[in-house]
Design an enzyme around this catalytic site. Structure first.
Site, PDB file in Angstrom:
ATOM      1  N   HIS A   1     -26.905 -24.891 -18.197  1.00 22.09           N
ATOM      2  CA  HIS A   1     -26.395 -23.721 -18.917  1.00 22.09           C
ATOM      3  C   HIS A   1     -26.223 -24.030 -20.411  1.00 22.09           C
ATOM      4  CE1 HIS A   1     -22.913 -20.863 -19.996  1.00 22.09           C
ATOM      5  NE2 HIS A   1     -23.975 -20.102 -19.791  1.00 22.09           N
TER       6      HIS A   1
ATOM      7  N   HIS B   1     -26.893 -13.057 -23.384  1.00 25.53           N
ATOM      8  CA  HIS B   1     -27.287 -12.952 -21.970  1.00 25.53           C
ATOM      9  C   HIS B   1     -28.031 -11.668 -21.652  1.00 25.53           C
ATOM     10  CE1 HIS B   1     -23.936 -15.888 -21.817  1.00 25.53           C
ATOM     11  NE2 HIS B   1     -24.596 -16.411 -20.792  1.00 25.53           N
TER      12      HIS B   1
ATOM     13  N   ARG C   1      -0.417  -4.678 -19.071  1.00 22.99           N
ATOM     14  CA  ARG C   1       1.056  -4.682 -19.153  1.00 22.99           C
ATOM     15  C   ARG C   1       1.552  -3.546 -18.269  1.00 22.99           C
ATOM     16  NH1 ARG C   1       5.635  -5.379 -18.423  1.00 22.99           N
ATOM     17  NH2 ARG C   1       7.369  -5.337 -19.892  1.00 22.99           N
TER      18      ARG C   1
ATOM     19  N   CYS D   1       0.887  -5.307 -27.144  1.00 17.35           N
ATOM     20  CA  CYS D   1       2.215  -5.342 -26.561  1.00 17.35           C
ATOM     21  C   CYS D   1       3.216  -5.802 -27.620  1.00 17.35           C
ATOM     22  CB  CYS D   1       2.232  -6.291 -25.374  1.00 17.35           C
ATOM     23  SG  CYS D   1       3.852  -6.394 -24.595  1.00 17.35           S
TER      24      CYS D   1
ATOM     25  N   TYR E   1      12.368  -2.609 -26.116  1.00 18.68           N
ATOM     26  CA  TYR E   1      11.413  -2.356 -27.209  1.00 18.68           C
ATOM     27  C   TYR E   1      12.105  -1.922 -28.503  1.00 18.68           C
ATOM     28  CZ  TYR E   1       7.890  -2.766 -23.562  1.00 18.68           C
ATOM     29  OH  TYR E   1       7.105  -3.228 -22.537  1.00 18.68           O
TER      30      TYR E   1
END
Lengths: 509, 509
Positions: A79, A103, A177, A224, A362
């Site tokens: 490879h 590829h 999440r 996030c 948050y």
């Protein structure tokens, strides 16, 4: 079928993005048959579970591509990308082929087909965990490349070094999440309700109804609030998932304009003085039946430059279950927590969402606020995120080869609120010399509608005799805000807003 | 007359702001006669020049209030505010009475009148420097409290500690940033031309025409890109005026909406795809006749939440000459340099202004960019300014009295782009303990239309035995961007964007 279609779509946008603006990427109706893997009826059928056991030389190393199953054990040494291929061991190579687009060549497929040993079970997509007493029993299968920060609910990111391989993050490696179990929604009976407080009539839309609205596609980064928390934790422990720097991704999102849907529901200019927030309620619920919820300021929802959409496609295919199937809201420039998935209801309101995640999570606090003194009512909910950057290559604590006196560093930078990135500075001598990074992928959309991250790279000079380097990166956005230097002075008990300089150590040889 | 009217207006808004939103402050038509100082015809008339010589005990200490001239030498020891009064020595007390509104009381005027020695020459306002070969000969007179950073062109700020005495900065102590001589414009013949590139017809408006548009009043902070440059200079020299932390002020600005004026000039929604910038050309010119110029992105000019106005009033009175008389543009949230004064022409264009100040100044660079390597085309022009704060009281390197184990610290915080300030953290132990400041004046307007600074204060605990303290302040804005810690890593050759933590040393006793 979903899996197979994803493969061809990925191909399409990976090639197309060389020629067109990212925001214009569209799913083509015709499919390129040269990348269709046909079933081989003379070969056995394998399940994902069975394939997942084949991850080492002793058990043999198996991978899948679309519906094909391959034993690549004897190919690994040939490879060209070396042992990188082992990241796909026991799993699908599809997302890696999107990242490394070399590829996407019929010749490569010919080589792969030589190692074909079977077909992937066509029923796999509908499979689920079998213990139905577990609320997470019906969660979808995930690609094994995702490193879980927690399993139930499922939260995971990909290895950081993969992020910068492509401007568009493949769905399979896009961070997940989840706050609750993934709901199992039948698109044919899906309903989205839109309520304007004080008005008796609500609007109910099916998925098909939503698709009748003009379709918009934007390319936007979602992050996030806890991205890079693992670095803040080193200063002093915080509560939260131990995220690395990959709780972020950049994708194209297609769907209806929230503004246009609100207009259809009867929202008028006059109402804009009366209402201040747009609340979102989701179909994912906790054990008591309480739904996930969040809200955004109304100005963001109705602004023509706000670009908020009710998305039903991610990177040109229907939203994966982990990303909100069938409909989520995409609020570009705003923290992931407000980009509510599995959207069930929209409420035009004079008040913010009363949900736990809006009111008591948050939010940012002073470094001296602890769990005894914290008062969540005193801080505003996080909406726009501050400017941030991260080094994704090299991987911290690895050994890097010096070539022509230099090492190459790659990373991302982003800022919330539609801010553009104007510069990324990199140093490996503690700030004595700052090198301005080159932008490898930079969306031409300008502030205040610059929603995508910037991928950058930098060749850092290494002095002869250096054995170890500490590399720092910091970004500057279009309002010339820049990152704080250290975590000590931005530490907060919940471990959010981790945007201090990214600093990594590597060995050089 | 102008001077007298200013005095009464100041009184009015200082009192009114306790009851109404700052943005709603309006000039009333009736004047409060209790604060009119009548001429005393039995007393002599003095010129400003004559008054300015009386600044010490030997020459006696004179001040003016409106048209009255007073010898306050014998009053100083009785003054409840102590020697603060000496800041007005040889000059007007009017701006200080606005800052310290306890003076706005008939009883105080009665005391002052006891020290009356004369009348201010009523022709003073029109006086100018006499040497007409000097291009600055016609510059206006300024209050002696302004500390010049340069005389020609005139650039000056007030002492920092005065800034935080009032949410609204009095016109006389508002920092002045002139690039060229102040033009002498006759309001009765003033013309503003509006051109849309590619359209033959331009719109020409007189000042009276402009006043026919609906009148809007906003309260907005204007800041120089070089504010706090003197701190960056300590790292390594930079080019530019040696500003302290007072090259900033907050005022109410009244005038016509730029958006409405552009509509009147024929700008349509269709044009918004074609044009990208709004250029401003001013009436102030250099020796070759080249005018000062700048531009802003068109979205800011046409956005309903942009609040860009063509202002003809500052704090309820006609713009002072130093602040753009008769018309300047106020671009709230955007660096002072784009708030073009003495506005002569507006051009709707596909390109940015070609002026020196847009193209080759007011841009940020990496700390490693020097005058040999700088390429101004590589950085975007500064528009929105990053989050900043400063400590204004105590004054650096003074001695502060500890009371009940604490000292009081006061300052301002602000962020460009309509960002609100959500927190100011203060420390005097190198960041081991951060104290969250109280907001003394905080505009209730929310992001993205929060244009005013926040005035804050904090009681810092002082340990017994401490002789010297280093106090740091940093602000956090509504996108949770915060200030960088030090100047070393944001240093730039032009000395702009000086928003590192503010750090001052004081002695305590």
């Amino acid at each position: 079928m979903f899996r197979r279609k994803l493969g061809t779509d990925c191909l399409e946008y990976t090639i197309e993005r060389k020629h067109i603006a990212y925001a214009d990427i569209k799913k083509s109706d015709s499919e390129d048959s040269s990348f269709q893997i046909p079933p081989k009826h003379d070969l056995p059928i394998y399940t994902i579970e069975e394939i997942s056991k084949h991850t080492n030389h002793q058990e043999r190393i198996w991978v899948t591509f679309q519906q094909g199953v391959y034993d690549i054990t004897d190919f690994i040494y040939e490879h060209p990308g070396g042992e990188q291929i082992l990241m796909a061991a026991g799993s699908a190579v599809d997302p890696f082929w999107m990242l490394y687009s070399v590829h996407l060549n019929p010749h490569v497929l010919d080589i792969l087909e030589k190692y074909r040993i079977g077909n992937l079970d066509p029923n796999e997509e509908n499979d689920s965990i079998s213990d139905m007493s577990d609320p997470y029993a019906n969660d979808p299968k995930r690609h094994s490349i995702l490193k879980p920060a927690s399993i139930k609910p499922f939260n995971a990111e990909s290895p950081e070094q993969l992020l910068v391989e492509n401007f568009i993050t493949p769905n399979e490696i896009f961070y997940v999440r989840n706050h609750l179990p993934v709901p199992d929604i039948d698109a044919s009976t899906y309903e989205l309700e839109i309520e304007i407080e004080g008005k008796a009539k609500t609007l109910c839309l099916s998925l098909e109804d939503l698709k009748q609205f003009p379709k918009y596609t934007i390319t936007a980064t979602v992050m996030c609030a806890g991205n890079r928390r693992s670095e803040m934790t080193k200063v002093k422990p915080v509560k939260g998932l131990n995220w690395g720097a990959a709780a972020v991704g950049n994708a194209t999102w297609s769907g209806a304009s929230l503004r246009e849907v609100l207009e259809k529901a009867g929202l008028t200019d006059v109402d804009l003085d009366k209402y201040k927030h747009i609340q979102f309620e989701a179909y994912d619920t906790d054990a008591t039946g309480t739904a996930y919820g969040a809200s955004i300021p109304i100005w963001k929802a109705v602004d023509r430059r706000g670009d908020v959409i009710l998305a039903y496609e991610m990177n040109g295919v229907p939203l994966p279950r982990d990303h909100g199937y069938p409909v989520r809201v995409i609020v570009p420039g705003v923290v992931g927590a407000r980009n509510v998935k599995w959207l069930g209801k929209i409420i035009v309101s004079s008040e913010e969402s009363k949900s736990h995640w809006q009111q008591s999570d948050y939010k940012g606090f002073s470094p001296s606020t602890d769990w005894d003194t914290v008062d969540y009512s005193k801080s505003p909910s996080i909406q726009e995120l501050p400017v941030i950057s991260a080094i994704c290559q090299p991987v911290p604590n690895t050994t890097v080869k010096v070539e022509n006196g230099h090492i190459k560093v790659k990373g991302y930078a982003w800022s919330g609120g539609g801010q553009d990135i104007v510069r990324v500075d990199v140093t490996c001598d503690g700030g004595k010399t700052w090198h301005v990074a080159r932008f490898d992928h930079h969306d031409p959309q300008t502030h205040p509608q610059h929603w995508s991250w910037t991928l950058w790279s930098c060749e850092l000079p290494v002095a002869q005799g250096d054995k170890e380097l500490e590399i720092w990166a910091k970004a500057v956005d279009s309002s010339y805000n820049t990152q704080p230097e250290s975590f000590e002075n931005i530490w907060n008990l919940r471990g959010v807003l981790n945007n201090a300089y990214h600093r990594i150590k590597v060995k050089v040889e």
